[in-house]
Write a protein that holds these residues in place. Structure first.
Motif, PDB file in Angstrom:
ATOM      1  N   HIS A 182      10.580  43.519  33.768  1.00  0.00           N
ATOM      2  CA  HIS A 182      11.629  43.132  34.555  1.00  0.00           C
ATOM      3  C   HIS A 182      11.753  43.641  35.966  1.00  0.00           C
ATOM      4  N   SER A 183      12.523  43.137  36.696  1.00  0.00           N
ATOM      5  CA  SER A 183      12.424  43.395  38.211  1.00  0.00           C
ATOM      6  C   SER A 183      13.959  43.332  38.679  1.00  0.00           C
ATOM      7  N   VAL A 184      14.162  44.161  39.831  1.00  0.00           N
ATOM      8  CA  VAL A 184      15.083  44.026  40.613  1.00  0.00           C
ATOM      9  C   VAL A 184      14.516  43.740  42.115  1.00  0.00           C
ATOM     10  N   ASP A 185      15.054  42.896  42.771  1.00  0.00           N
ATOM     11  CA  ASP A 185      14.747  42.667  44.402  1.00  0.00           C
ATOM     12  C   ASP A 185      14.339  44.082  44.945  1.00  0.00           C
ATOM     13  N   PRO A 186      12.954  44.179  45.395  1.00  0.00           N
ATOM     14  CA  PRO A 186      12.440  45.561  46.038  1.00  0.00           C
ATOM     15  C   PRO A 186      12.868  45.476  47.422  1.00  0.00           C
ATOM     16  N   GLY A 187      13.078  44.135  48.111  1.00  0.00           N
ATOM     17  CA  GLY A 187      13.175  44.292  49.518  1.00  0.00           C
ATOM     18  C   GLY A 187      14.250  44.367  50.205  1.00  0.00           C
ATOM     19  N   ALA A 188      14.313  45.374  51.168  1.00  0.00           N
ATOM     20  CA  ALA A 188      15.362  45.730  52.114  1.00  0.00           C
ATOM     21  C   ALA A 188      15.922  44.705  52.966  1.00  0.00           C
ATOM     22  N   ALA A 189      15.172  43.410  53.129  1.00  0.00           N
ATOM     23  CA  ALA A 189      15.488  42.268  53.853  1.00  0.00           C
ATOM     24  C   ALA A 189      16.993  41.569  53.085  1.00  0.00           C
ATOM     25  N   ARG A 190      16.990  41.649  51.951  1.00  0.00           N
ATOM     26  CA  ARG A 190      18.047  40.878  51.247  1.00  0.00           C
ATOM     27  C   ARG A 190      19.352  41.802  50.993  1.00  0.00           C
ATOM     28  N   ILE A 191      19.440  42.922  51.535  1.00  0.00           N
ATOM     29  CA  ILE A 191      20.508  43.691  51.314  1.00  0.00           C
ATOM     30  C   ILE A 191      21.449  43.642  52.534  1.00  0.00           C
ATOM     31  N   THR A 192      22.461  43.082  52.120  1.00  0.00           N
ATOM     32  CA  THR A 192      23.441  42.297  53.229  1.00  0.00           C
ATOM     33  C   THR A 192      24.094  43.545  53.884  1.00  0.00           C
ATOM     34  N   THR A 193      24.224  44.675  53.455  1.00  0.00           N
ATOM     35  CA  THR A 193      25.049  45.689  53.940  1.00  0.00           C
ATOM     36  C   THR A 193      24.246  46.629  54.978  1.00  0.00           C
ATOM     37  N   MET A 194      22.872  46.425  55.130  1.00  0.00           N
ATOM     38  CA  MET A 194      21.895  47.032  56.030  1.00  0.00           C
ATOM     39  C   MET A 194      21.540  46.119  57.081  1.00  0.00           C
ATOM     40  N   GLU A 195      21.819  47.009  58.390  1.00  0.00           N
ATOM     41  CA  GLU A 195      21.318  46.094  59.667  1.00  0.00           C
ATOM     42  C   GLU A 195      19.932  46.729  60.069  1.00  0.00           C
ATOM     43  N   HIS A 196      19.286  46.180  60.794  1.00  0.00           N
ATOM     44  CA  HIS A 196      17.960  46.492  61.090  1.00  0.00           C
ATOM     45  C   HIS A 196      17.881  46.390  62.854  1.00  0.00           C
ATOM     46  N   HIS A 197      17.459  47.651  63.578  1.00  0.00           N
ATOM     47  CA  HIS A 197      17.427  47.454  64.885  1.00  0.00           C
ATOM     48  C   HIS A 197      16.106  48.011  65.409  1.00  0.00           C
ATOM     49  N   VAL A 198      15.544  47.262  66.428  1.00  0.00           N
ATOM     50  CA  VAL A 198      14.479  47.989  67.105  1.00  0.00           C
ATOM     51  C   VAL A 198      14.911  48.202  68.567  1.00  0.00           C
ATOM     52  N   LEU A 199      14.668  49.419  68.934  1.00  0.00           N
ATOM     53  CA  LEU A 199      15.076  49.857  70.152  1.00  0.00           C
ATOM     54  C   LEU A 199      13.816  50.233  70.982  1.00  0.00           C
ATOM     55  N   VAL A 200      13.971  49.594  72.119  1.00  0.00           N
ATOM     56  CA  VAL A 200      12.571  49.710  72.889  1.00  0.00           C
ATOM     57  C   VAL A 200      12.849  50.694  74.008  1.00  0.00           C
ATOM     58  N   SER A 248      26.817  50.631  53.308  1.00  0.00           N
ATOM     59  CA  SER A 248      26.123  49.917  54.370  1.00  0.00           C
ATOM     60  C   SER A 248      25.676  50.905  55.158  1.00  0.00           C
ATOM     61  N   GLY A 249      24.739  50.684  55.966  1.00  0.00           N
ATOM     62  CA  GLY A 249      23.763  51.337  56.788  1.00  0.00           C
ATOM     63  C   GLY A 249      22.901  50.988  57.830  1.00  0.00           C
ATOM     64  N   ARG A 250      22.374  51.515  58.662  1.00  0.00           N
ATOM     65  CA  ARG A 250      21.527  51.027  59.768  1.00  0.00           C
ATOM     66  C   ARG A 250      20.264  51.581  59.774  1.00  0.00           C
ATOM     67  N   VAL A 251      18.973  50.776  59.886  1.00  0.00           N
ATOM     68  CA  VAL A 251      17.969  51.396  60.232  1.00  0.00           C
ATOM     69  C   VAL A 251      17.280  51.256  61.578  1.00  0.00           C
ATOM     70  N   VAL A 252      16.815  52.250  62.437  1.00  0.00           N
ATOM     71  CA  VAL A 252      16.646  52.041  63.714  1.00  0.00           C
ATOM     72  C   VAL A 252      15.291  52.251  63.854  1.00  0.00           C
ATOM     73  N   THR A 253      14.437  51.674  64.547  1.00  0.00           N
ATOM     74  CA  THR A 253      13.080  51.979  64.900  1.00  0.00           C
ATOM     75  C   THR A 253      12.799  52.144  66.441  1.00  0.00           C
ATOM     76  N   LEU A 254      12.351  53.232  67.022  1.00  0.00           N
ATOM     77  CA  LEU A 254      12.270  53.462  68.208  1.00  0.00           C
ATOM     78  C   LEU A 254      10.659  52.748  68.680  1.00  0.00           C
ATOM     79  N   VAL A 255      10.605  52.162  69.495  1.00  0.00           N
ATOM     80  CA  VAL A 255       9.353  51.414  69.947  1.00  0.00           C
ATOM     81  C   VAL A 255       9.064  51.572  71.572  1.00  0.00           C
ATOM     82  N   PRO A 256       7.867  52.068  71.885  1.00  0.00           N
ATOM     83  CA  PRO A 256       7.649  52.093  73.213  1.00  0.00           C
ATOM     84  C   PRO A 256       7.191  50.558  73.557  1.00  0.00           C
ATOM     85  N   ALA A 257       7.556  50.162  74.955  1.00  0.00           N
ATOM     86  CA  ALA A 257       7.618  48.600  75.323  1.00  0.00           C
ATOM     87  C   ALA A 257       6.215  48.192  74.836  1.00  0.00           C
ATOM     88  N   GLY A 258       5.132  49.065  75.097  1.00  0.00           N
ATOM     89  CA  GLY A 258       3.662  48.389  74.843  1.00  0.00           C
ATOM     90  C   GLY A 258       3.207  48.128  73.326  1.00  0.00           C
TER      91      GLY A 258
END
Length: 476
Positions: free
Chosen positions: A237-255, A369-379
């Motif tokens: 049995h399975s429940v979708d394991p991916g964060a991508a399909r959780i509509t209440t979760m936002e994903h941000h990349v901050l350069v 709901s929630g947000r996931v933020v990833t800090l990334v240097p420009a390079g």
């Protein structure tokens, strides 16, 4: 506790009546409509009601009918989808009424981390107590004395990390021959952490005709070997394991500009509300925690180098609000549930998409709901973009600097108080919040060579003086 990560539905060939995996021949039972339909003991139903658990989550509705019948179960889903009760209720119900002899448990739950072991034990304890079953938690980082004593007194159910269980088996403090129900929770992480030999050792020692339940986010590599070797005619049995399909979760990349990174992190940490910060190394966790506390931010550190009492205390403080910022390595990426945690920040971007998914899974839980933020240097934008693509994540990319409104809009960032929590001086901060942040271990004091141009000028002056002295000596 019964906390789902999402509201997805269980889905597998088995739940539609087909075989679960190659070699599986028995179709799955229909999913349960309610806990009352399952024939659970009245003590369990009463405890569910008292705990506020009304309806089974998808993974529970799908797996409980088969697990209660003693079938081997393969569950795919990330932490928080409700798996603890999915395996815990059948394990406790089918063990009830039996009594363990000293050092010989009757049921075993293997987990990869101490935090998950503690969380599983706490979640199952009310039901075990209602059924008069004794539980023992066997983990590293604490004295073995109490664990040995608990096993000697007799414990029907043992929740253990593989390394400490191996040590106790070696000391003849625990024997697994009477274990008839074995659960592997987060099997993929146990394999990733190098616990496969100890897991195999345990599975080779439990009763050969016993029930096995394996839960994992992925079924590749070593996990698939475990399934094929130790699970007999399993239903999947399975429940979708991916964060991508959780509509209440936002994903941000901050350069972010490299020198500004610590200032950005500090302002995010000073926000109103809790935040979980992930870094790659124990040293980086400790360093950032010291900096945040010196800036007036109530931060606590969590990593494998901390003792178990320290880890337990820090987690408790984070959950009750005494600590508003948890700075952690991947040890906090699974098995950690905190109510109303709406922001997770990857200070160090993960390179493995699985790590990203599990870090992200600490927020947007139980329908929140929630947000996931990833800090990334420009390079490093390309590397992060590839990792997110592999994880199936579409993130909003924004360039930010400390002190700017856009950073506050996304994360709630604000200036810290600057009043040290543990005494001592506050860390140096730039007068202009948009200026490059000097970070730790730097100084503006010109006497210590803080400025690049003045340092070069001083070196040139010394060289000129040395040449002049040499010329004087040569001309006598």
């Amino acid at each position: 506790m019964n906390h789902p990560d999402d509201s997805g539905t269980a889905d597998s060939g088995a739940t539609r009546g087909g075989p679960a995996r190659p070699g599986a021949t028995t179709p799955a039972l229909p999913p349960a409509g309610s806990f009352a339909d399952l024939g659970l003991p009245v003590e369990v139903l009463r405890t569910l009601s008292e705990s506020g658990v009304r309806e089974p989550f998808p993974i529970q509705a799908a797996t409980l009918p088969d697990a209660l019948k003693g079938r081997d179960v393969l569950g795919r889903g990330r932490t928080g989808s409700g798996k603890t009760l999915a395996f815990g209720l059948p394990l406790l119900t089918r063990t009830a009424g039996r009594r363990a002899e000293p050092k010989q448990p009757l049921a075993l739950v293997l987990v990869p981390t101490r935090e998950l072991a503690q969380q599983v034990t706490e979640a199952l304890a009310p039901y075990a107590e209602a059924l008069r079953l004794r539980m023992a938690t066997v983990v590293g980082g604490v004295s073995t004395g109490r664990q040995v004593a608990a096993l000697r007194q007799g414990a029907e159910v043992v929740v253990a990390t593989p390394g400490r269980l191996h040590d106790l088996i070696e000391r003849n403090a625990c024997r697994l021959g009477r274990v008839r129900i074995t659960v592997l929770d987060e099997a993929d992480q146990m394999c990733d952490l190098g616990f496969l030999p100890q897991v195999v050792e345990a599975l080779d020692q439990v009763h050969p005709d016993g029930q096995r339940m394996l839960f994992s986010a992925t079924l590749d590599g070593d996990v698939d070997q475990l399934v094929r070797r130790y699970l007999h005619d399993p239903v999947a049995h399975s429940v979708d394991p991916g964060a991508a399909r959780i509509t209440t979760m936002e994903h941000h990349v901050l350069v972010v500009h490299g020198p500004d990174r610590y200032a950005v992190v500090t302002e995010i940490a000073a926000r109103d509300g809790r935040v979980l910060l992930f870094l790659d190394t124990k040293h980086a966790v400790d360093q950032l925690t010291r900096h945040l506390r010196a800036s007036g931010v109530h931060a606590g550190a969590l990593h494998s180098g901390k003792s178990q009492p320290q880890r337990t205390r820090t987690l408790a403080q984070f959950k009750n609000g005494q600590v508003t910022v948890l700075v952690a390595t991947n040890v906090a990426a699974r098995g950690l549930h905190v109510d109303d945690l709406d922001l997770v920040v990857n200070v160090d971007p993960p390179t493995d998409p699985k790590d990203y998914v599990h870090r992200a899974g600490r927020t947007a839980r139980a329908g929140g709901s929630g947000r996931v933020v990833t800090l990334v240097p420009a390079g490093h934008r390309d590397e992060t973009r590839r990792m997110l693509a592999e994880a199936g994540i579409e993130a909003t990319v924004t360039k930010v600097r400390s002190g700017e409104a856009e950073l506050s809009r996304i994360t709630g960032a604000k200036a810290p108080s600057g009043i040290p929590l543990d005494g001592g001086a506050a860390p140096a901060r730039p007068k202009n919040t948009n200026a490059p942040f000097r970070g730790l271990g730097t100084s503006k004091d010109p006497a210590r060579g803080g400025g690049g141009k003045s340092r070069k000028a001083g070196e040139a002056r010394k060289l000129a003086e040395a040449r002049k002295a040499a010329l004087v000596r040569r001309n006598g």
